[in-house]
Design a protein around this motif. Structure first.
Motif, PDB file in Angstrom:
ATOM      1  N   SER A   1       0.822  -1.135  -0.180  1.00 18.37           N
ATOM      2  CA  SER A   1      -0.028  -0.096  -0.146  1.00 18.37           C
ATOM      3  C   SER A   1       0.718   1.372  -0.057  1.00 18.37           C
ATOM      4  O   SER A   1       0.439   2.296  -0.643  1.00 18.37           O
ATOM      5  N   LEU A   2       2.088   1.211   0.923  1.00 19.27           N
ATOM      6  CA  LEU A   2       2.821   2.342   0.914  1.00 19.27           C
ATOM      7  C   LEU A   2       3.529   2.415  -0.257  1.00 19.27           C
ATOM      8  O   LEU A   2       3.850   3.810  -0.825  1.00 19.27           O
ATOM      9  N   LEU A   3       4.016   1.448  -1.049  1.00 18.49           N
ATOM     10  CA  LEU A   3       4.692   1.515  -2.452  1.00 18.49           C
ATOM     11  C   LEU A   3       3.719   2.108  -3.412  1.00 18.49           C
ATOM     12  O   LEU A   3       4.041   2.677  -4.268  1.00 18.49           O
ATOM     13  N   CYS A   4       2.420   1.641  -3.266  1.00 21.75           N
ATOM     14  CA  CYS A   4       1.508   1.998  -4.268  1.00 21.75           C
ATOM     15  C   CYS A   4       1.161   3.755  -4.007  1.00 21.75           C
ATOM     16  O   CYS A   4       1.263   4.241  -5.155  1.00 21.75           O
ATOM     17  N   TRP A   5       1.093   4.028  -2.779  1.00 24.94           N
ATOM     18  CA  TRP A   5       0.865   5.489  -2.701  1.00 24.94           C
ATOM     19  C   TRP A   5       2.029   6.261  -2.998  1.00 24.94           C
ATOM     20  O   TRP A   5       1.830   7.341  -3.656  1.00 24.94           O
ATOM     21  N   GLU A   6       3.313   5.680  -2.769  1.00 24.23           N
ATOM     22  CA  GLU A   6       4.305   6.403  -3.292  1.00 24.23           C
ATOM     23  C   GLU A   6       4.592   6.546  -4.878  1.00 24.23           C
ATOM     24  O   GLU A   6       4.955   7.810  -5.447  1.00 24.23           O
ATOM     25  N   ALA A   7       4.007   5.641  -5.661  1.00 19.59           N
ATOM     26  CA  ALA A   7       3.812   5.499  -6.968  1.00 19.59           C
ATOM     27  C   ALA A   7       2.935   6.703  -7.536  1.00 19.59           C
ATOM     28  O   ALA A   7       3.062   7.481  -8.541  1.00 19.59           O
ATOM     29  N   VAL A   8       1.817   6.603  -6.734  1.00 22.31           N
ATOM     30  CA  VAL A   8       0.652   7.706  -7.262  1.00 22.31           C
ATOM     31  C   VAL A   8       1.307   9.214  -7.066  1.00 22.31           C
ATOM     32  O   VAL A   8       0.830  10.027  -7.546  1.00 22.31           O
ATOM     33  N   VAL A   9       1.852   9.257  -5.825  1.00 15.55           N
ATOM     34  CA  VAL A   9       2.342  10.672  -5.877  1.00 15.55           C
ATOM     35  C   VAL A   9       3.420  10.960  -6.610  1.00 15.55           C
ATOM     36  O   VAL A   9       3.268  12.236  -7.170  1.00 15.55           O
TER      37      VAL A   9
ATOM     38  N   LYS B   1       2.739   5.879 -19.595  1.00 15.99           N
ATOM     39  CA  LYS B   1       3.571   4.891 -19.163  1.00 15.99           C
ATOM     40  C   LYS B   1       3.614   4.777 -17.521  1.00 15.99           C
ATOM     41  O   LYS B   1       3.496   3.510 -16.916  1.00 15.99           O
ATOM     42  N   MET B   2       3.766   5.832 -16.774  1.00 20.29           N
ATOM     43  CA  MET B   2       3.671   5.690 -15.154  1.00 20.29           C
ATOM     44  C   MET B   2       2.421   5.492 -14.870  1.00 20.29           C
ATOM     45  O   MET B   2       2.352   4.618 -13.949  1.00 20.29           O
ATOM     46  N   ALA B   3       1.280   5.637 -15.727  1.00 18.44           N
ATOM     47  CA  ALA B   3      -0.085   5.305 -15.345  1.00 18.44           C
ATOM     48  C   ALA B   3      -0.364   3.542 -15.271  1.00 18.44           C
ATOM     49  O   ALA B   3      -0.750   3.018 -14.766  1.00 18.44           O
TER      50      ALA B   3
ATOM     51  N   GLU C   1      -0.168  -2.364 -13.658  1.00 14.51           N
ATOM     52  CA  GLU C   1       0.547  -3.428 -13.776  1.00 14.51           C
ATOM     53  C   GLU C   1       0.989  -4.089 -12.484  1.00 14.51           C
ATOM     54  O   GLU C   1       0.909  -5.168 -12.168  1.00 14.51           O
ATOM     55  N   LYS C   2       1.596  -3.137 -11.569  1.00 17.52           N
ATOM     56  CA  LYS C   2       2.277  -3.512 -10.587  1.00 17.52           C
ATOM     57  C   LYS C   2       1.331  -3.501  -9.438  1.00 17.52           C
ATOM     58  O   LYS C   2       1.478  -4.405  -8.291  1.00 17.52           O
ATOM     59  N   PHE C   3       0.192  -2.867  -9.209  1.00 12.61           N
ATOM     60  CA  PHE C   3      -0.751  -2.658  -7.854  1.00 12.61           C
ATOM     61  C   PHE C   3      -1.813  -2.858  -8.092  1.00 12.61           C
ATOM     62  O   PHE C   3      -2.588  -3.251  -7.023  1.00 12.61           O
ATOM     63  N   VAL C   4      -2.453  -2.573  -9.318  1.00 13.47           N
ATOM     64  CA  VAL C   4      -4.072  -2.783  -9.458  1.00 13.47           C
ATOM     65  C   VAL C   4      -4.516  -3.863  -9.897  1.00 13.47           C
ATOM     66  O   VAL C   4      -5.458  -4.421  -9.536  1.00 13.47           O
ATOM     67  N   LYS C   5      -3.954  -4.373 -11.084  1.00 12.67           N
ATOM     68  CA  LYS C   5      -4.536  -5.738 -11.849  1.00 12.67           C
ATOM     69  C   LYS C   5      -4.378  -6.938 -10.714  1.00 12.67           C
ATOM     70  O   LYS C   5      -3.523  -7.145 -10.184  1.00 12.67           O
ATOM     71  N   VAL C   6      -5.547  -7.827 -10.944  1.00 15.95           N
ATOM     72  CA  VAL C   6      -5.386  -9.019  -9.958  1.00 15.95           C
ATOM     73  C   VAL C   6      -4.344  -9.778 -10.493  1.00 15.95           C
ATOM     74  O   VAL C   6      -3.977  -9.993 -11.463  1.00 15.95           O
ATOM     75  N   GLY C   7      -3.493 -10.178  -9.323  1.00 11.01           N
ATOM     76  CA  GLY C   7      -2.441 -11.097  -9.583  1.00 11.01           C
ATOM     77  C   GLY C   7      -1.212 -10.415  -9.914  1.00 11.01           C
ATOM     78  O   GLY C   7      -0.240 -11.140  -9.996  1.00 11.01           O
TER      79      GLY C   7
ATOM     80  N   ASP D   1       2.386  -8.105  -8.847  1.00 11.84           N
ATOM     81  CA  ASP D   1       3.328  -8.376  -8.101  1.00 11.84           C
ATOM     82  C   ASP D   1       2.901  -7.850  -6.570  1.00 11.84           C
ATOM     83  O   ASP D   1       3.297  -8.549  -5.615  1.00 11.84           O
ATOM     84  N   GLN D   2       2.372  -6.560  -6.480  1.00 10.32           N
ATOM     85  CA  GLN D   2       2.165  -5.781  -5.216  1.00 10.32           C
ATOM     86  C   GLN D   2       0.713  -5.367  -5.355  1.00 10.32           C
ATOM     87  O   GLN D   2       0.348  -4.445  -4.781  1.00 10.32           O
ATOM     88  N   GLU D   3      -0.144  -6.132  -5.541  1.00  6.76           N
ATOM     89  CA  GLU D   3      -1.628  -5.991  -5.725  1.00  6.76           C
ATOM     90  C   GLU D   3      -1.980  -5.252  -4.360  1.00  6.76           C
ATOM     91  O   GLU D   3      -2.007  -5.997  -3.468  1.00  6.76           O
ATOM     92  N   VAL D   4      -2.812  -4.349  -4.542  1.00  8.25           N
ATOM     93  CA  VAL D   4      -3.267  -3.732  -3.336  1.00  8.25           C
ATOM     94  C   VAL D   4      -4.737  -4.170  -3.255  1.00  8.25           C
ATOM     95  O   VAL D   4      -5.384  -4.437  -3.988  1.00  8.25           O
ATOM     96  N   ASN D   5      -5.186  -3.947  -1.956  1.00  7.05           N
ATOM     97  CA  ASN D   5      -6.527  -4.462  -1.459  1.00  7.05           C
ATOM     98  C   ASN D   5      -7.571  -3.113  -1.517  1.00  7.05           C
ATOM     99  O   ASN D   5      -7.788  -2.327  -0.787  1.00  7.05           O
ATOM    100  N   ILE D   6      -8.129  -3.238  -2.672  1.00 10.48           N
ATOM    101  CA  ILE D   6      -9.126  -2.146  -2.864  1.00 10.48           C
ATOM    102  C   ILE D   6     -10.552  -2.863  -3.483  1.00 10.48           C
ATOM    103  O   ILE D   6     -10.458  -4.001  -3.808  1.00 10.48           O
ATOM    104  N   PRO D   7     -11.561  -2.307  -3.351  1.00 11.13           N
ATOM    105  CA  PRO D   7     -12.916  -2.770  -3.798  1.00 11.13           C
ATOM    106  C   PRO D   7     -12.900  -3.202  -5.221  1.00 11.13           C
ATOM    107  O   PRO D   7     -12.130  -2.532  -6.035  1.00 11.13           O
TER     108      PRO D   7
END
Length: 229
Positions: A47-55, A83-85, A90-96, A98-104
């Motif tokens: 979650s923190l890595l995803c937050w940093e990427a979004v920042v 590309k950033m989006a 690919e890294k945090f949002v899609k199911v499966g 590498d570092q999938e975050v827990n979102i609805p």
């Protein structure tokens, strides 16, 4: 305060101490560093890595894109934004991923749809960002506040225990404003079906952007590197 989130976080840590909120932890460089180490020890960094990427995405977007995200900008900059989006997807949002975050699920689908159809604006990840910050607050913050790392933060910033009660109350009101605006803007960015609605996100320009939180942190160091220091 609105234009200096680090100072806001410092004051909140001094005032609230062990009851400081997640915003203060994320805004304050030392607190963020210690929180990162804690999450790494819990094997819960995604979650923190995803937050940093979004920042980073938002900061890059704000610096390089026109206000409405139109194509009247350098084509290479637009490609980099896209590309950033997609990398976040690919890294945090899609199911499966590498570092999938827990979102609805509805939120996951909406973000994927927006990015894959080119609807990429400054606030494309905003609702997701609010969600993952909330997860860190609800799942990890209480335990983190009991750690030696957090005690180190409090010892470093000091406290306002002897401050006049009226002054404390006034400052607390100021520190709450940005979090209230954040929650309100998050609700405004989605309609009832969970579809992204850009016309309701104007509030983003009137509140401290989460992108400002890490301005004092080196752009060249990733969270993993900071945690290893």
């Amino acid at each position: 305060f609105d234009h200096n989130p680090e100072a806001l976080a410092d004051v909140e840590l001094k005032l609230a101490g062990k009851n400081a909120g997640i915003r203060a932890v994320l805004h304050h460089p030392l607190a963020l560093r210690e929180f990162t180490k804690f999450l790494k020890s819990q094997i819960a960094l995604e979650s923190l890595l995803c937050w940093e990427a979004v920042v980073r995405f938002r900061k890059f977007y704000n610096y390089n894109m026109s206000e409405d995200g139109s194509q009247q900008v350098d084509g290479e900059k637009r490609k980099e934004v896209n590309k950033m989006a997609r990398d976040i997807l690919e890294k945090f949002v899609k199911v499966g991923s590498d570092q999938e975050v827990n979102i609805p699920d509805f939120m996951r689908k909406n973000v994927i749809h927006a990015v894959e159809t080119g609807e990429i604006y400054e606030d494309v990840f905003f609702a997701m960002e609010v969600e993952i910050v909330g997860l860190m607050r609800n799942d990890k913050l209480s335990t983190f506040r009991t750690t030696p790392g957090f005690r180190k933060v409090l010892d470093t910033v000091g406290n306002y225990e002897d401050m006049d009660a009226n002054i404390k109350k006034s400052i607390k009101i100021l520190t709450r404003r940005s979090s209230m605006a954040l929650r309100s803007a998050g609700r405004g960015s989605m309609n009832r079906s969970g579809t992204h609605v850009r016309k309701n996100t104007g509030m983003l320009g009137q509140m401290p952007k989460i992108a400002e939180i890490s301005e004092s942190i080196s752009e060249d160091k990733s969270i993993e590197e900071k945690a290893a220091d």
